[in-house]
Design an enzyme around this catalytic site. Structure first.
Site, short mmCIF file in Angstrom:
data_model
loop_
_atom_site.label_atom_id
_atom_site.label_comp_id
_atom_site.label_asym_id
_atom_site.label_seq_id
_atom_site.Cartn_x
_atom_site.Cartn_y
_atom_site.Cartn_z
N PHE A 82 40.35 -59.91 48.44
CA PHE A 82 41.70 -60.08 48.96
C PHE A 82 41.91 -61.56 49.31
O PHE A 82 41.08 -62.15 49.99
CB PHE A 82 41.92 -59.19 50.19
CG PHE A 82 43.36 -59.13 50.62
CD1 PHE A 82 44.26 -58.34 49.92
CD2 PHE A 82 43.81 -59.87 51.68
CE1 PHE A 82 45.60 -58.29 50.30
CE2 PHE A 82 45.15 -59.83 52.06
CZ PHE A 82 46.04 -59.04 51.37
N TYR A 109 47.86 -51.56 60.19
CA TYR A 109 49.13 -51.02 59.69
C TYR A 109 49.01 -50.25 58.39
O TYR A 109 50.00 -49.81 57.84
CB TYR A 109 50.18 -52.13 59.57
CG TYR A 109 49.78 -53.34 58.77
CD1 TYR A 109 49.77 -53.33 57.38
CD2 TYR A 109 49.40 -54.52 59.41
CE1 TYR A 109 49.40 -54.44 56.66
CE2 TYR A 109 49.02 -55.65 58.69
CZ TYR A 109 49.02 -55.60 57.31
OH TYR A 109 48.64 -56.70 56.59
N LYS A 110 47.79 -50.12 57.86
CA LYS A 110 47.64 -49.37 56.62
C LYS A 110 47.34 -47.91 56.98
O LYS A 110 48.20 -47.23 57.51
CB LYS A 110 46.56 -50.03 55.76
CG LYS A 110 47.06 -51.38 55.25
CD LYS A 110 46.01 -52.22 54.57
CE LYS A 110 46.64 -53.52 54.07
NZ LYS A 110 45.67 -54.60 53.88
N ASP A 131 35.36 -56.44 55.59
CA ASP A 131 36.79 -56.26 55.78
C ASP A 131 37.08 -54.79 55.46
O ASP A 131 36.92 -54.34 54.32
CB ASP A 131 37.56 -57.20 54.85
CG ASP A 131 39.08 -57.13 55.05
OD1 ASP A 131 39.56 -56.07 55.50
OD2 ASP A 131 39.76 -58.12 54.74
C1 LIG Z 1 45.97 -55.84 54.03
C2 LIG Z 1 44.76 -56.67 54.04
C3 LIG Z 1 44.63 -57.72 54.95
C4 LIG Z 1 45.79 -58.05 55.83
O1 LIG Z 1 45.67 -59.20 56.55
P1 LIG Z 1 46.86 -59.62 57.52
O2 LIG Z 1 46.29 -60.67 58.35
O3 LIG Z 1 47.28 -58.39 58.28
O4 LIG Z 1 48.00 -60.08 56.67
C5 LIG Z 1 43.42 -58.40 54.97
N1 LIG Z 1 42.41 -58.08 54.14
C6 LIG Z 1 42.53 -57.07 53.23
C7 LIG Z 1 41.39 -56.73 52.36
C8 LIG Z 1 43.71 -56.35 53.17
O5 LIG Z 1 43.83 -55.38 52.28
#
Ligand SMILES: *Cc1c(COP(=O)(O)O)cnc(C)c1O
Length: 412
Positions: free
Chosen positions: A126, A222-223, A197
């Site tokens: 990501f 939030y997921k 992560d």
């Molecule tokens: C959604 C997601 C994030 C989100 O990071 P934010 O700081 O909330 O924007 C981070 N890492 C992964 C792997 C994700 O899927």
């Protein structure tokens, strides 16, 4: 064997998690397959936020920090997330965003494992994870070597210069699951630590952070945790690391005695030292309701249903749109697949837009991935049936050719 609509209805009727859908407010006309990007709205959240704003903020005002224990929201929510990820309640805390938490723990890991300087991560990880590591390296004047390798090269990239293996447990595009136990053991074998992560894992699959001896982890609120748009994330540090853990965003909320207002930083005991500033109380309250949607739910049931929903979708796709030109981009083996189905198609963006106009909400990740998240607390088997029906319709009617589905919006 041919799967019929009635089979999906029967699966819903026999689903031990069917009752959990009532914990959410989902528009009846929508098939929502994007809980991997933004979890649905918990039914309890609107009233809770109303009460928080009107009573706790509006009437009780600043007294609420104590009277309603706002100040301990990070710990209280962390303790509720802990059982979902296989951790003890004092190993998890809710705060800040995933990206910021990743920075804090990556930096902390480099300090824990000094003088080693290498961080191993994965190409195609990501982006925020890679960007934050690049920022950390640059901040330290290039004193960190980033070794970003293809997934199949990760084990080979581990040697005794490696301080940290930083990976996303479930890939955001393909839904592929890394073997946390194997990779953690391999990292430990060369003296490296792990930072996971869990953005696509927490609330989606069973996790055993303590049992697998993970060192550090962060994740998204939030997921699958349903905490609302931009909800705070969470941090995990194995208890054995907490006494020596030092992170660079050493703000006052991570101080041992914030209300002494001393001039010198002294880290709080335990996970509180990973905090930086004042908790975002409104967002924290919404996250608490999101996490509460997992009350009395066994993650083993969630995982079983997640696999079954994914298997159903793959089987229906094969049966109903065999000629559509989709390439399955996620593992077919449910044991290796997170809670999403990923397909590749050169017209992926347009197809997703056409599907959304038919009330089936998935999303698109450049350059060519269509993602369909299944959230076992609220996704029904019949939703998968409807989604594939509509997808077959989009392909058969060539909806996706329409001009309006070609326009790119800011957020895909
Ligand atoms: C959604 C997601 C994030 C989100 O990071 P934010 O700081 O909330 O924007 C981070 N890492 C992964 C792997 C994700 O899927």
């Amino acid at each position: 064997m041919k799967i019929e609509r009635a089979d999906c209805e029967r699966m819903d009727a026999e689903d031990p998690l069917a009752h959990a859908r009532a914990r959410f407010l989902i528009p009846p006309s929508v098939v929502y397959l994007d809980g991997n990007s933004l979890g649905a709205l918990p039914a309890a959240t609107p009233a809770r936020l109303g009460q928080l704003v009107e009573k706790e903020w509006g009437t009780d005002l600043i007294r609420s920090w104590n009277a309603h224990d706002w100040i301990a929201l990070p710990q209280r929510i962390g303790a509720r997330i802990a059982p979902l990820i296989g951790a003890d309640s004092d190993e998890v805390i809710a705060a800040d965003s995933t990206s910021i938490n990743f920075f804090k723990l990556a930096a902390a890991a480099m300090r824990l494992n000094a003088p080693r300087r290498t961080i191993v991560s994965e190409r195609g990880n990501f982006p925020t994870d890679l960007y934050v590591l690049q920022g950390l390296r640059d901040m330290l004047g290039g004193a960190i070597e980033l070794r970003v390798v293809a997934p199949e090269e990760i084990l080979g990239a581990l040697d005794d210069t490696v301080a940290l293996l930083a990976l996303t447990h479930i890939h955001y595009k393909t839904g592929t699951i890394h073997d946390m136990q194997v990779l953690t053991q391999a990292a430990h074998a060369v003296g490296a630590f792990t930072l996971w992560d869990l953005s696509h894992s927490a609330g989606a699959v069973e996790l055993f952070l303590d049992r697998h001896e993970a060192d550090l982890a962060i994740g998204c609120g939030y997921k699958y945790l349903n905490g609302g748009p931009g909800a705070p994330g969470f941090l995990y540090a194995a208890r054995r690391h907490q006494p020596l853990l030092r992170q660079p965003l050493s703000g006052w909320m991570g101080h041992a005695a914030p209300f002494d207002f001393g001039d010198d930083y002294r880290p709080a005991d335990g996970m509180a030292r990973t905090l930086c500033g004042t908790p975002a109380v409104l967002a924290m309250a919404a996250l608490a309701e999101g996490v509460a949607t997992f009350d009395q739910i066994a993650m083993s049931d969630v995982r079983r249903k997640s696999k079954a929903l994914g298997d159903l979708m793959l089987a229906l796709l094969e049966a109903r749109c065999p000629e559509a030109g989709f390439e399955v981009a996620c593992p077919r083996d449910a044991g290796k697949r997170g809670s999403q189905i990923a397909l590749r198609h050169p017209k992926g963006y347009e197809i997703v837009q056409a599907l959304i106009s038919r009330g089936v909400i998935g999303d698109f990740r450049a350059p060519d991935i269509l993602r369909f998240g299944v959230a076992p607390l609220y996704t029904r088997y019949i939703d998968i049936w409807s989604a594939v029906e509509q997808l077959a319709g989009v392909i058969a009617d060539e909806d996706w050719r329409r001009e309006r589905f070609r326009e790119r919006t800011a957020v895909t």
